[in-house]
Design a protein around this motif. Sequence first.
Motif, PDB file in Angstrom:
ATOM      1  N   GLY A 142      19.777  -1.235 -61.390  1.00 30.82           N
ATOM      2  CA  GLY A 142      20.008  -3.022 -61.894  1.00 30.82           C
ATOM      3  C   GLY A 142      20.306  -3.170 -61.151  1.00 30.82           C
ATOM      4  N   VAL A 143      20.320  -3.324 -59.570  1.00 31.09           N
ATOM      5  CA  VAL A 143      20.814  -4.739 -59.074  1.00 31.09           C
ATOM      6  C   VAL A 143      20.284  -6.267 -59.467  1.00 31.09           C
ATOM      7  CG1 VAL A 143      21.138  -4.778 -56.691  1.00 31.09           C
ATOM      8  CG2 VAL A 143      21.920  -2.268 -57.355  1.00 31.09           C
ATOM      9  N   THR A 144      20.877  -6.882 -59.155  1.00 30.23           N
ATOM     10  CA  THR A 144      20.548  -8.159 -59.160  1.00 30.23           C
ATOM     11  C   THR A 144      21.499  -9.110 -57.482  1.00 30.23           C
ATOM     12  OG1 THR A 144      19.899  -8.429 -61.384  1.00 30.23           O
ATOM     13  CG2 THR A 144      20.381 -10.705 -59.921  1.00 30.23           C
ATOM     14  N   VAL A 145      20.226  -9.012 -56.728  1.00 34.06           N
ATOM     15  CA  VAL A 145      20.498 -10.108 -55.754  1.00 34.06           C
ATOM     16  C   VAL A 145      19.917 -11.895 -56.234  1.00 34.06           C
ATOM     17  CG1 VAL A 145      20.710 -10.969 -52.800  1.00 34.06           C
ATOM     18  CG2 VAL A 145      20.173  -8.409 -53.681  1.00 34.06           C
ATOM     19  N   ALA A 146      20.927 -12.867 -55.588  1.00 36.08           N
ATOM     20  CA  ALA A 146      20.150 -14.414 -56.195  1.00 36.08           C
ATOM     21  C   ALA A 146      21.376 -15.605 -55.454  1.00 36.08           C
ATOM     22  CB  ALA A 146      20.811 -14.112 -57.742  1.00 36.08           C
ATOM     23  N   SER A 147      20.708 -16.103 -54.896  1.00 34.96           N
ATOM     24  CA  SER A 147      21.348 -17.421 -54.709  1.00 34.96           C
ATOM     25  C   SER A 147      21.587 -17.555 -53.355  1.00 34.96           C
ATOM     26  CB  SER A 147      22.623 -18.200 -56.003  1.00 34.96           C
ATOM     27  OG  SER A 147      21.448 -18.569 -57.418  1.00 34.96           O
ATOM     28  N   LEU A 148      21.082 -17.179 -52.578  1.00 37.85           N
ATOM     29  CA  LEU A 148      21.829 -17.232 -51.283  1.00 37.85           C
ATOM     30  C   LEU A 148      20.140 -16.940 -50.193  1.00 37.85           C
ATOM     31  CD1 LEU A 148      21.428 -14.003 -50.729  1.00 37.85           C
ATOM     32  CD2 LEU A 148      22.742 -13.945 -51.878  1.00 37.85           C
ATOM     33  N   THR A 149      20.824 -17.199 -49.037  1.00 36.83           N
ATOM     34  CA  THR A 149      19.778 -17.588 -47.677  1.00 36.83           C
ATOM     35  C   THR A 149      19.517 -16.027 -46.687  1.00 36.83           C
ATOM     36  OG1 THR A 149      19.670 -19.724 -48.204  1.00 36.83           O
ATOM     37  CG2 THR A 149      18.383 -18.425 -45.774  1.00 36.83           C
ATOM     38  N   VAL A 150      18.563 -15.391 -46.555  1.00 37.66           N
ATOM     39  CA  VAL A 150      18.967 -14.714 -45.632  1.00 37.66           C
ATOM     40  C   VAL A 150      17.958 -14.963 -44.051  1.00 37.66           C
ATOM     41  CG1 VAL A 150      19.939 -12.590 -46.611  1.00 37.66           C
ATOM     42  CG2 VAL A 150      17.395 -13.374 -46.592  1.00 37.66           C
ATOM     43  N   SER A 151      18.154 -14.967 -43.423  1.00 38.42           N
ATOM     44  CA  SER A 151      17.401 -16.194 -42.249  1.00 38.42           C
ATOM     45  C   SER A 151      18.134 -14.993 -40.275  1.00 38.42           C
ATOM     46  CB  SER A 151      18.033 -17.334 -42.173  1.00 38.42           C
ATOM     47  OG  SER A 151      17.238 -17.996 -41.186  1.00 38.42           O
ATOM     48  N   GLY A 152      16.861 -14.992 -40.083  1.00 38.39           N
ATOM     49  CA  GLY A 152      17.369 -14.299 -38.850  1.00 38.39           C
ATOM     50  C   GLY A 152      17.687 -13.113 -38.307  1.00 38.39           C
ATOM     51  N   PHE A 153      17.022 -11.906 -38.595  1.00 39.01           N
ATOM     52  CA  PHE A 153      17.499 -10.489 -38.755  1.00 39.01           C
ATOM     53  C   PHE A 153      16.355 -10.190 -38.440  1.00 39.01           C
ATOM     54  CE2 PHE A 153      20.325 -11.292 -42.474  1.00 39.01           C
ATOM     55  CZ  PHE A 153      20.875 -10.636 -41.352  1.00 39.01           C
ATOM     56  N   ALA A 154      16.235  -8.866 -37.133  1.00 35.80           N
ATOM     57  CA  ALA A 154      15.106  -8.766 -36.691  1.00 35.80           C
ATOM     58  C   ALA A 154      13.873  -7.811 -37.391  1.00 35.80           C
ATOM     59  CB  ALA A 154      16.533  -8.072 -35.432  1.00 35.80           C
ATOM     60  N   LYS A 155      14.473  -7.403 -38.295  1.00 40.14           N
ATOM     61  CA  LYS A 155      13.185  -7.150 -39.095  1.00 40.14           C
ATOM     62  C   LYS A 155      12.788  -7.916 -40.565  1.00 40.14           C
ATOM     63  CE  LYS A 155      14.587  -2.861 -36.957  1.00 40.14           C
ATOM     64  NZ  LYS A 155      14.585  -1.088 -37.067  1.00 40.14           N
ATOM     65  N   THR A 156      14.076  -7.645 -41.864  1.00 40.89           N
ATOM     66  CA  THR A 156      13.639  -7.533 -42.980  1.00 40.89           C
ATOM     67  C   THR A 156      14.607  -8.679 -43.558  1.00 40.89           C
ATOM     68  OG1 THR A 156      12.179  -5.964 -43.741  1.00 40.89           O
ATOM     69  CG2 THR A 156      12.582  -7.249 -45.205  1.00 40.89           C
ATOM     70  N   GLY A 157      14.474  -9.375 -44.255  1.00 41.07           N
ATOM     71  CA  GLY A 157      15.937 -10.552 -44.942  1.00 41.07           C
ATOM     72  C   GLY A 157      16.625  -9.630 -46.011  1.00 41.07           C
ATOM     73  N   LEU A 158      15.727  -9.205 -46.732  1.00 41.84           N
ATOM     74  CA  LEU A 158      16.530  -8.589 -47.550  1.00 41.84           C
ATOM     75  C   LEU A 158      15.213  -7.271 -48.329  1.00 41.84           C
ATOM     76  CD1 LEU A 158      17.375  -9.910 -51.517  1.00 41.84           C
ATOM     77  CD2 LEU A 158      16.075  -7.688 -50.974  1.00 41.84           C
ATOM     78  N   TYR A 159      15.321  -6.063 -47.905  1.00 44.61           N
ATOM     79  CA  TYR A 159      14.642  -4.715 -48.200  1.00 44.61           C
ATOM     80  C   TYR A 159      15.435  -3.799 -49.102  1.00 44.61           C
ATOM     81  CZ  TYR A 159      13.217  -0.453 -47.193  1.00 44.61           C
ATOM     82  OH  TYR A 159      12.872   0.985 -46.710  1.00 44.61           O
ATOM     83  N   ALA A 160      14.527  -2.831 -50.489  1.00 42.96           N
ATOM     84  CA  ALA A 160      14.916  -2.086 -50.847  1.00 42.96           C
ATOM     85  C   ALA A 160      13.922  -0.904 -50.776  1.00 42.96           C
ATOM     86  CB  ALA A 160      14.974  -2.999 -52.725  1.00 42.96           C
ATOM     87  N   THR A 161      14.604   0.266 -50.783  1.00 43.59           N
ATOM     88  CA  THR A 161      13.830   0.939 -51.618  1.00 43.59           C
ATOM     89  C   THR A 161      14.559   2.215 -52.067  1.00 43.59           C
ATOM     90  OG1 THR A 161      13.112   3.303 -49.756  1.00 43.59           O
ATOM     91  CG2 THR A 161      14.843   2.439 -49.858  1.00 43.59           C
ATOM     92  N   GLN A 162      13.706   2.922 -53.062  1.00 46.79           N
ATOM     93  CA  GLN A 162      14.146   3.350 -54.279  1.00 46.79           C
ATOM     94  C   GLN A 162      14.916   2.572 -55.183  1.00 46.79           C
ATOM     95  OE1 GLN A 162      13.123   6.478 -54.696  1.00 46.79           O
ATOM     96  NE2 GLN A 162      12.114   7.058 -52.630  1.00 46.79           N
ATOM     97  N   ALA A 163      14.747   1.488 -55.302  1.00 45.70           N
ATOM     98  CA  ALA A 163      15.190   0.437 -56.108  1.00 45.70           C
ATOM     99  C   ALA A 163      13.905   0.443 -57.818  1.00 45.70           C
ATOM    100  CB  ALA A 163      14.882  -0.656 -55.811  1.00 45.70           C
ATOM    101  N   ASP A 164      15.159   0.937 -58.698  1.00 45.59           N
ATOM    102  CA  ASP A 164      14.747   0.313 -60.781  1.00 45.59           C
ATOM    103  C   ASP A 164      14.890  -0.709 -61.042  1.00 45.59           C
ATOM    104  OD1 ASP A 164      13.609   1.248 -62.954  1.00 45.59           O
ATOM    105  OD2 ASP A 164      13.810   3.093 -62.980  1.00 45.59           O
ATOM    106  N   GLY A 165      14.337  -1.578 -61.228  1.00 45.97           N
ATOM    107  CA  GLY A 165      14.903  -2.359 -62.411  1.00 45.97           C
ATOM    108  C   GLY A 165      15.477  -3.904 -61.301  1.00 45.97           C
ATOM    109  N   LEU A 166      15.269  -4.115 -59.690  1.00 47.48           N
ATOM    110  CA  LEU A 166      15.951  -5.136 -59.376  1.00 47.48           C
ATOM    111  C   LEU A 166      15.423  -6.480 -60.168  1.00 47.48           C
ATOM    112  CD1 LEU A 166      17.071  -5.314 -56.115  1.00 47.48           C
ATOM    113  CD2 LEU A 166      15.041  -5.186 -54.992  1.00 47.48           C
TER     114      LEU A 166
END
Length: 381
Positions: A142-166
């Motif tokens: 049940g995690v929520t990520v909202a209304s922002l910018t992720v920029s310039g990271f060497a790998k991934t801006g937003l990464y999730a694993t083993q998440a349910d209901g993201l």
Amino acid sequence: MKKCHIAYLACTAALIGTGLGAAPPVAAHRIHVVHPGESIQKAVDAARPGDTVLLTYGTYRESVDVSTPGLTLRGVGRGTVLEPEAGASAVGTASGTGSDAAKTGGTGKAGKTGTAGKAATSCAASGNGICVVGTKDHHVDGVTVASLTVSGFAKTGLYATQADGLTVRRVTAVKNGVWGIATEHSVHGVFRNNTARDNGDAGLFLANTVKEELGATDTEGTVVEHNRLEGNRIGVTVRRLRNLTLAGNHLTGNCAGVFVVGDENKPKAGFVTVRDNRIERNNKSCPKTARLDALQGSGIVLTGAEDSLVTHNVIKDNVGKSPLSGGIVLFKSFVGTTSERNRISDNLLRGNSPDLVNTDTGKGNTFEGNSCRTSKPAGLC
């Protein structure tokens, strides 16, 4: 009456009557406000399930690990920006789709839920921006990520694993080295109204796993809708997954719009619905990699997939010289696995080179009701 602290969303427990029969106090969810220069991670670690960490306008030079269930991490719009901290490694480039990218998307083990001091090998410390990380035995729910910018990271801006209901909504992922937004081992996801632009590999990457050979997993109804994917190597990659819908997205300026990818593992990738998307001018040129031919001018590619539906999409002006070029392309996987029982119906295709392509020898694939002019082989329109 004792004043309610501003951090609380609700003060019902304090305001409720004290007469007989009054409801018992209920723990209120809190808002933890963070300003530029303050630590997002510190606020996340202090939060309890159901709390919100609110990031105000400005730039934050930080990566963040999230493992608290029910947490909302929210900015105030695109002007809330997360970038790598000073001295972090430079933005990398993706070497391809799938196992090649696994070298760059790795994560370490998450710490205990809601605790600080995660190991240096954590996801965030490995060159990713925001990480939502559960474990095999305990998904982060049940995690929520909202209304922002992720920029310039060497790998991934937003990464999730083993998440349910993201839930990921109104997130802008720009110029990250591999993926803009990516998930593995996750179910019931909702990705809505996001923008992923100019990332090294896929703007949005959804997979079973990139670290080992496994059959496709059931996402249990993950939805990807109303996103804009632009200028990436691939707009959206769905890799070794089943039971997922891509709807109402706009994909333009990528080397390829949509990839639905399977392989020889069982169960096969499939039961993916791609509908009502606008896919146009994905004519950026990307070089060949160890796992994938050069890309240019691909609208939707299905390779090694089964029982999927591609319908009511508008696909225009995707032109290139790759073996995978075309409006909708059905292609035998690079390990020789055929696609079977896929239905390509009621799409509008114009100006692609060609509009429809079927180089797959799999059984039960159908092309019907499409408005198009050119195909390979002839006769699919």
